[in-house]
Design a protein around this motif. Structure first.
Motif, PDB file in Angstrom:
ATOM      1  N   GLU A 187       0.841  -1.210   0.000  1.00 10.69           N
ATOM      2  CA  GLU A 187       0.000   0.000   0.000  1.00 10.69           C
ATOM      3  C   GLU A 187       0.873   1.256   0.000  1.00 10.69           C
ATOM      4  O   GLU A 187       0.565   2.227  -0.689  1.00 10.69           O
TER       5      GLU A 187
ATOM      6  N   ARG B 175       2.098   1.969  -3.391  1.00 10.82           N
ATOM      7  CA  ARG B 175       1.104   2.569  -4.304  1.00 10.82           C
ATOM      8  C   ARG B 175       1.120   4.101  -4.221  1.00 10.82           C
ATOM      9  O   ARG B 175       1.018   4.783  -5.237  1.00 10.82           O
ATOM     10  N   SER B 176       1.260   4.640  -3.009  1.00 12.06           N
ATOM     11  CA  SER B 176       1.281   6.108  -2.925  1.00 12.06           C
ATOM     12  C   SER B 176       2.598   6.671  -3.453  1.00 12.06           C
ATOM     13  O   SER B 176       2.637   7.746  -4.050  1.00 12.06           O
TER      14      SER B 176
ATOM     15  N   ALA C 236       4.317   5.284  -5.879  1.00 13.47           N
ATOM     16  CA  ALA C 236       4.216   5.151  -7.341  1.00 13.47           C
ATOM     17  C   ALA C 236       3.459   6.334  -7.943  1.00 13.47           C
ATOM     18  O   ALA C 236       3.823   6.844  -9.011  1.00 13.47           O
TER      19      ALA C 236
ATOM     20  N   ASP D 212       0.195   1.961 -11.009  1.00 16.34           N
ATOM     21  CA  ASP D 212       0.148   0.689 -10.274  1.00 16.34           C
ATOM     22  C   ASP D 212      -1.112  -0.093 -10.614  1.00 16.34           C
ATOM     23  O   ASP D 212      -2.219   0.424 -10.539  1.00 16.34           O
TER      24      ASP D 212
ATOM     25  N   ARG E 226      -3.967  -3.213 -10.284  1.00 25.77           N
ATOM     26  CA  ARG E 226      -4.747  -3.689  -9.141  1.00 25.77           C
ATOM     27  C   ARG E 226      -4.221  -4.996  -8.563  1.00 25.77           C
ATOM     28  O   ARG E 226      -4.127  -5.161  -7.352  1.00 25.77           O
TER      29      ARG E 226
ATOM     30  N   GLN F 256      -2.301  -8.046  -7.062  1.00 19.25           N
ATOM     31  CA  GLN F 256      -1.192  -8.049  -6.112  1.00 19.25           C
ATOM     32  C   GLN F 256      -1.009  -9.477  -5.616  1.00 19.25           C
ATOM     33  O   GLN F 256      -1.993 -10.180  -5.406  1.00 19.25           O
TER      34      GLN F 256
END
Ligand SMILES: Cc1cc2nc3c(=O)[nH]c(=O)nc-3n(C[C@H](O)[C@H](O)[C@H](O)COP(=O)(O)O)c2cc1C
Length: 134
Positions: free
Chosen positions: A74, A77-78, A80, A87, A89, A91
């Motif tokens: 998580e 993701r921020s 990136a 990014d 979905r 995982q």
């Protein structure tokens, strides 16, 4: 214009080599452990040392740890988002109890193969879709 941030030019030999590796690729799968609910510092450095080389490319995450490393993913993701790295979905999360023998030797379960294949497919599709922006 490709980026709103000024291009930072690598000066050290190791950073130039790293920049070269990343610039030649269009999509990435980042495999990360989780330490104290986040990513290791060395991975953060590897991401932070470059910028333009990441822009308008795609990325997917494989994480591992006691709890699957989901919080590390998580955080990625921020990060990136700031790197203009798209990014996907899908995982894949690996746990020390199920996917490592004695919590140390990597023995991934077969059940991860199909989700991993989806992950590769999404990263490839988005890398292709973003090609006009690069
Ligand atoms: C200091 C420390 C903090 C950790 N924090 C977490 C954590 O927050 N969440 C988790 O799922 N695993 C955590 N772990 C477990 C690691 O993710 C696990 O040991 C992993 O195998 C480390 O990967 P590496 O040996 O490839 O660096 C932690 C381990 C250590 C030593």
């Amino acid at each position: 214009m490709n980026s709103c941030r000024r291009r930072w030019v690598p000066t050290s030999t190791s950073t130039k080599k790293w920049a070269q590796v990343v610039s030649e690729l269009d999509g990435f799968i980042i495999v990360t452990p989780e330490y104290n609910h986040s990513i290791p510092g060395v991975l953060k450095n590897a991401l932070d040392y470059l910028y333009a080389e990441w822009n308008n490319k795609s990325v997917g995450f494989v994480s591992y740890g006691s709890a699957g490393g989901t919080r590390a993913a998580e955080h990625l993701r921020s990060i990136a988002g700031e790197l203009q790295l798209a990014d996907v979905r899908q995982q894949v999360t690996l746990t020390l109890s199920d996917d490592f023998e004695n919590y140390s030797t990597f023995t991934p379960g077969e059940r991860h193969l199909a989700p991993l294949s989806v992950l590769f497919g999404q990263v490839e599709a988005w890398a292709d879709a973003l090609a006009p922006l690069r």
